[in-house]
Design a protein around this motif. Structure first.
Motif, PDB file in Angstrom:
ATOM      1  N   LEU A   1     -24.864 -34.193  32.225  1.00 20.08           N
ATOM      2  CA  LEU A   1     -25.129 -32.834  32.826  1.00 20.08           C
ATOM      3  C   LEU A   1     -26.521 -32.793  33.588  1.00 20.08           C
ATOM      4  O   LEU A   1     -27.142 -33.576  33.935  1.00 20.08           O
ATOM      5  CB  LEU A   1     -25.186 -31.841  31.503  1.00 20.08           C
TER       6      LEU A   1
ATOM      7  N   GLU B   1     -11.073 -26.921  36.256  1.00 20.51           N
ATOM      8  CA  GLU B   1     -10.560 -26.349  34.658  1.00 20.51           C
ATOM      9  C   GLU B   1      -9.162 -26.877  34.548  1.00 20.51           C
ATOM     10  O   GLU B   1      -8.886 -27.195  33.522  1.00 20.51           O
ATOM     11  CB  GLU B   1     -10.908 -25.447  34.574  1.00 20.51           C
TER      12      GLU B   1
ATOM     13  N   LYS C   1     -11.254 -35.316  40.659  1.00 16.01           N
ATOM     14  CA  LYS C   1     -11.565 -33.974  41.487  1.00 16.01           C
ATOM     15  C   LYS C   1     -12.865 -34.021  42.190  1.00 16.01           C
ATOM     16  O   LYS C   1     -13.851 -34.083  41.421  1.00 16.01           O
ATOM     17  CB  LYS C   1     -11.692 -32.939  40.300  1.00 16.01           C
TER      18      LYS C   1
ATOM     19  N   GLU D   1     -33.115 -25.732  35.129  1.00 15.08           N
ATOM     20  CA  GLU D   1     -33.215 -26.488  36.214  1.00 15.08           C
ATOM     21  C   GLU D   1     -32.971 -26.002  37.538  1.00 15.08           C
ATOM     22  O   GLU D   1     -32.181 -25.126  37.712  1.00 15.08           O
ATOM     23  CB  GLU D   1     -31.721 -27.350  35.937  1.00 15.08           C
TER      24      GLU D   1
ATOM     25  N   VAL E   1     -16.527 -34.566  39.791  1.00 14.22           N
ATOM     26  CA  VAL E   1     -17.951 -34.857  40.599  1.00 14.22           C
ATOM     27  C   VAL E   1     -18.327 -33.848  41.226  1.00 14.22           C
ATOM     28  O   VAL E   1     -17.919 -33.158  41.725  1.00 14.22           O
ATOM     29  CB  VAL E   1     -17.728 -36.157  41.167  1.00 14.22           C
TER      30      VAL E   1
ATOM     31  N   THR F   1     -21.180 -25.721  33.437  1.00 13.69           N
ATOM     32  CA  THR F   1     -19.733 -26.122  33.479  1.00 13.69           C
ATOM     33  C   THR F   1     -19.381 -27.091  32.557  1.00 13.69           C
ATOM     34  O   THR F   1     -18.207 -27.094  32.028  1.00 13.69           O
ATOM     35  CB  THR F   1     -19.742 -26.613  34.943  1.00 13.69           C
TER      36      THR F   1
HETATM   37  P1  NAD Z   1     -21.261 -27.802  39.012  1.00  8.83           P
HETATM   38  O1  NAD Z   1     -21.309 -28.005  37.595  1.00  8.83           O
HETATM   39  O2  NAD Z   1     -21.277 -26.223  39.508  1.00  8.83           O
HETATM   40  O3  NAD Z   1     -19.853 -28.742  39.619  1.00  8.83           O
HETATM   41  C1  NAD Z   1     -19.614 -30.011  39.307  1.00  8.83           C
HETATM   42  C2  NAD Z   1     -18.143 -30.180  39.666  1.00  8.83           C
HETATM   43  O4  NAD Z   1     -17.556 -29.519  38.555  1.00  8.83           O
HETATM   44  C3  NAD Z   1     -17.558 -29.739  40.877  1.00  8.83           C
HETATM   45  O5  NAD Z   1     -16.791 -30.495  41.083  1.00  8.83           O
HETATM   46  C4  NAD Z   1     -17.069 -28.566  40.387  1.00  8.83           C
HETATM   47  O6  NAD Z   1     -15.987 -28.015  41.301  1.00  8.83           O
HETATM   48  C5  NAD Z   1     -16.438 -28.647  39.182  1.00  8.83           C
HETATM   49  N1  NAD Z   1     -16.331 -27.397  38.477  1.00  8.83           N
HETATM   50  C6  NAD Z   1     -17.185 -26.224  38.400  1.00  8.83           C
HETATM   51  N2  NAD Z   1     -16.302 -25.520  37.511  1.00  8.83           N
HETATM   52  C7  NAD Z   1     -15.649 -26.037  36.611  1.00  8.83           C
HETATM   53  C8  NAD Z   1     -14.947 -25.748  35.872  1.00  8.83           C
HETATM   54  N3  NAD Z   1     -14.914 -24.546  34.972  1.00  8.83           N
HETATM   55  N4  NAD Z   1     -14.145 -26.704  34.977  1.00  8.83           N
HETATM   56  C9  NAD Z   1     -13.786 -27.892  35.644  1.00  8.83           C
HETATM   57  N5  NAD Z   1     -14.739 -28.223  36.588  1.00  8.83           N
HETATM   58  C10 NAD Z   1     -15.471 -27.382  37.281  1.00  8.83           C
HETATM   59  O7  NAD Z   1     -22.550 -28.724  39.441  1.00  8.83           O
HETATM   60  P2  NAD Z   1     -23.217 -28.756  41.021  1.00  8.83           P
HETATM   61  O8  NAD Z   1     -23.989 -27.872  41.314  1.00  8.83           O
HETATM   62  O9  NAD Z   1     -21.892 -29.495  41.851  1.00  8.83           O
HETATM   63  O10 NAD Z   1     -23.978 -30.161  40.696  1.00  8.83           O
HETATM   64  C11 NAD Z   1     -25.216 -30.298  40.326  1.00  8.83           C
HETATM   65  C12 NAD Z   1     -25.278 -30.315  38.936  1.00  8.83           C
HETATM   66  O11 NAD Z   1     -25.090 -31.650  38.588  1.00  8.83           O
HETATM   67  C13 NAD Z   1     -26.628 -30.090  38.309  1.00  8.83           C
HETATM   68  O12 NAD Z   1     -26.852 -29.494  37.166  1.00  8.83           O
HETATM   69  C14 NAD Z   1     -27.236 -31.599  38.276  1.00  8.83           C
HETATM   70  O13 NAD Z   1     -28.337 -31.801  37.283  1.00  8.83           O
HETATM   71  C15 NAD Z   1     -25.857 -32.296  37.549  1.00  8.83           C
HETATM   72  N6  NAD Z   1     -25.647 -33.685  37.509  1.00  8.83           N
HETATM   73  C16 NAD Z   1     -25.798 -34.470  36.662  1.00  8.83           C
HETATM   74  C17 NAD Z   1     -25.547 -35.793  36.827  1.00  8.83           C
HETATM   75  C18 NAD Z   1     -25.902 -36.674  35.799  1.00  8.83           C
HETATM   76  O14 NAD Z   1     -25.694 -37.973  35.722  1.00  8.83           O
HETATM   77  N7  NAD Z   1     -26.209 -36.050  34.486  1.00  8.83           N
HETATM   78  C19 NAD Z   1     -25.701 -36.192  38.368  1.00  8.83           C
HETATM   79  C20 NAD Z   1     -25.619 -35.781  39.266  1.00  8.83           C
HETATM   80  C21 NAD Z   1     -25.620 -34.432  39.105  1.00  8.83           C
END
Ligand code: NAD
Length: 499
Positions: free
Chosen positions: A250, A212, A174, A383, A148, A231
């Motif tokens: 996403l 990851e 996580k 975005e 998340v 991601t």
């Molecule tokens: P992010 O993708 O940077 O991180 C999200 C989560 O993924 C974090 O817990 C992070 O530690 C983890 N992560 C990062 N790299 C990873 C990898 N290589 N492998 C596995 N996990 C990894 O996103 P963010 O900046 O924390 O959140 C904002 C983003 O989330 C925006 O793009 C937003 O649109 C999206 N979002 C989507 C929804 C939806 O329901 N579609 C809801 C909320 C947020």
């Protein structure tokens, strides 16, 4: 100062290294968090499998599972004030928004998931075909992983963990390293209410290492991920090793279409609500405002007048409408987008005046309304995740639809009109998992939520939310003992099979 640890099996697990949890409005450290590593993921997956096999959770009657979730929802409602304040301090979510979206929604959604569980159809008989009878059973997947982001951490943890737990799975969640409080309270309350140890495990850590590792873990059967599209791609690659099931929620670039018969009082306030919630840090934000030429100047004038009335400030103050953004890095990214947009020809119709003294500390971005934006500019394509609205002109409904669909994203779109039939025709042409008509941010539990195109796949919420954490098994019974229909008749010939 509060220190958060990880939950693995029957223990709260700490580490020597810690993250600082920083209030984005002030820059103050408000808590610390254990810094998980890949080995903690391994331990959590082991603990989750042990609980799956030995805790008896899978055999617990659905009514009891639902009761535990309902108890936790009730306890969260009692602690809503505290949870809202934690979200305000940790995420910078203004307290009123936090109460409504960051705390109120998860409670309502838990209650809904529990209702679904009480009526869940685990098994359906198959209509007899000749002498064959059978059933279609649903079974849990085993151990599932949830990843998340920081923006609505408790809500998104609930969307992933609760349907998975209710359907008998064990979970490794996580969390984001910036926002541990809500998920920690959730885990504590679940344990208190009777969830066996190891059914929900919580690990912290960075994305590239810990996230990851979980996505690639060979013993995890599904990953439900919410985060950015970039991601999401990495998660999909990591998850391919053992062909995990995936739900990917996403990013988004919602188009908000004001039709020329819209009620402008509603549409203007709704459009501010669409892009300013949580300072624009919501995946479902409406960041592209599509306005007909004939109404352009009037709509922009009204938007600016209403935006001036909104207060940017301390998220804990109930009078605040818009808070800070999560990190200094994110602030710099957004300011970079604004500079690029004006460089490409966009005009600033409104920008809140944040005096330097008041906003010297923390990560502040002035809410901004841009006009003269075209859909090919970066500000309209990517975005931004900040309090920025791009106003784009269109000539007729068909062009509005074309502009809206000219995006790699497809999470949400919206339409404002007094003619619901006309709005429906537009809605049906929009390429997104959700279309709101005369509304925005309606994350009602009864509506499936998820993306088209590069906003991901799979759905959370809605009547099938629990199915996402089960797999189907077909069991058939051949009742005749010597059926002519049996496949082996093809091998032996009809005479031999029925003799
Ligand atoms: P992010 O993708 O940077 O991180 C999200 C989560 O993924 C974090 O817990 C992070 O530690 C983890 N992560 C990062 N790299 C990873 C990898 N290589 N492998 C596995 N996990 C990894 O996103 P963010 O900046 O924390 O959140 C904002 C983003 O989330 C925006 O793009 C937003 O649109 C999206 N979002 C989507 C929804 C939806 O329901 N579609 C809801 C909320 C947020």
């Amino acid at each position: 100062m509060q220190h958060y640890t990880m939950r693995i099996g029957d223990r709260w697990v700490d580490t020597d290294e810690r993250y600082d949890i920083v209030n984005p409005a002030t820059g103050e450290v408000v808590a610390t968090l254990a810094k998980g590593r890949a080995e903690h993921v391994d331990a959590a997956v082991d603990a989750a499998w042990q609980a799956y096999r030995e805790s008896g959770w899978r055999e617990t009657p659905m009514a009891r599972r639902a009761e535990i979730i309902e108890t936790v929802a009730a306890r969260m409602a009692e602690r809503a004030g505290e949870l809202g304040e934690l979200a305000a301090r940790e995420n910078g979510t203004p307290i009123r928004i936090a109460q409504g979206l960051a705390v109120g929604l998860p409670i309502a959604h838990m209650q809904y998931f529990a209702r679904l569980a009480r009526n869940y159809q685990w098994e359906q008989p198959v209509e007899a075909v000749g002498t064959m009878t059978g059933t279609i059973r649903r079974e849990p997947l085993g151990v599932v992983g949830g990843i998340v982001p920081w923006n609505f951490p408790l809500l998104l943890a609930v969307w992933k963990a609760v349907p998975a737990i209710l359907t008998g799975n064990s979970v490794v969640l996580k969390i984001d390293e910036k926002t541990p409080s809500g998920t920690t309270v959730l885990a504590e309350l679940l344990l208190e209410a009777g969830l066996p140890d190891g059914v929900l495990n919580i690990v912290s850590g960075d994305g590239d290492g810990v996230g990851e590792h979980l996505a690639g873990h060979p013993e995890v059967r599904k990953i439900s991920f919410t985060g950015s599209t970039a991601t999401g791609r990495k998660v999909m690659v990591a998850a391919s090793g053992n062909l995990k099931q995936l739900t990917l929620e996403l990013g988004g670039k919602g188009a908000n279409i004001i039709l020329d018969d819209a009620d402008l009082d509603l549409a203007v306030d709704g459009s501010l609500w669409a892009f300013l919630v949580h300072a624009g840090q919501a995946c479902e934000s409406g960041t592209r405002l599509l306005v007909p030429d004939s109404l352009h100047d009037e709509v922009v004038g009204r938007l600016v007048a209403r935006a001036r009335q909104l207060k940017v400030g301390d998220p804990v103050d109930p009078g605040t409408d818009i808070g800070p953004v999560i990190t200094a890095r994110q602030r710099d990214t957004i300011m970079g987008y604004l500079a690029k947009a004006t460089g490409e020809g966009a005009s600033v119709a409104y920008q809140a005046d944040l005096d330097e003294e008041t906003y010297a500390r923390g990560n502040w971005v002035p809410p901004t309304i841009l006009t003269d934006v075209t859909n090919d500019m970066r500000i309209a394509a990517e975005e931004v995740f900040g309090p920025v609205l791009s106003v784009i002109r269109y000539h007729d409904d068909a062009e509005a639809v074309a502009i809206a669909n000219d995006s790699e994203y497809g999470l949400v779109n919206g339409v404002w009109s007094t003619d619901l039939d006309r709005a429906r025709k537009v809605a049906e042409q929009l390429e997104s998992g959700t279309v709101w008509v005369n509304d925005w941010h309606n994350l009602n539990e009864k509506l499936p939520y998820g993306g088209y195109k590069q906003s991901g796949f799979g759905r959370e919420l809605g009547p099938d939310a629990l199915d996402e954490y089960t797999q189907e098994k077909a069991i058939t019974y051949e009742t005749s003992g010597r059926s002519e229909r049996a496949g082996w008749a093809l091998l032996f010939g009809a005479d031999a099979a029925s003799s």
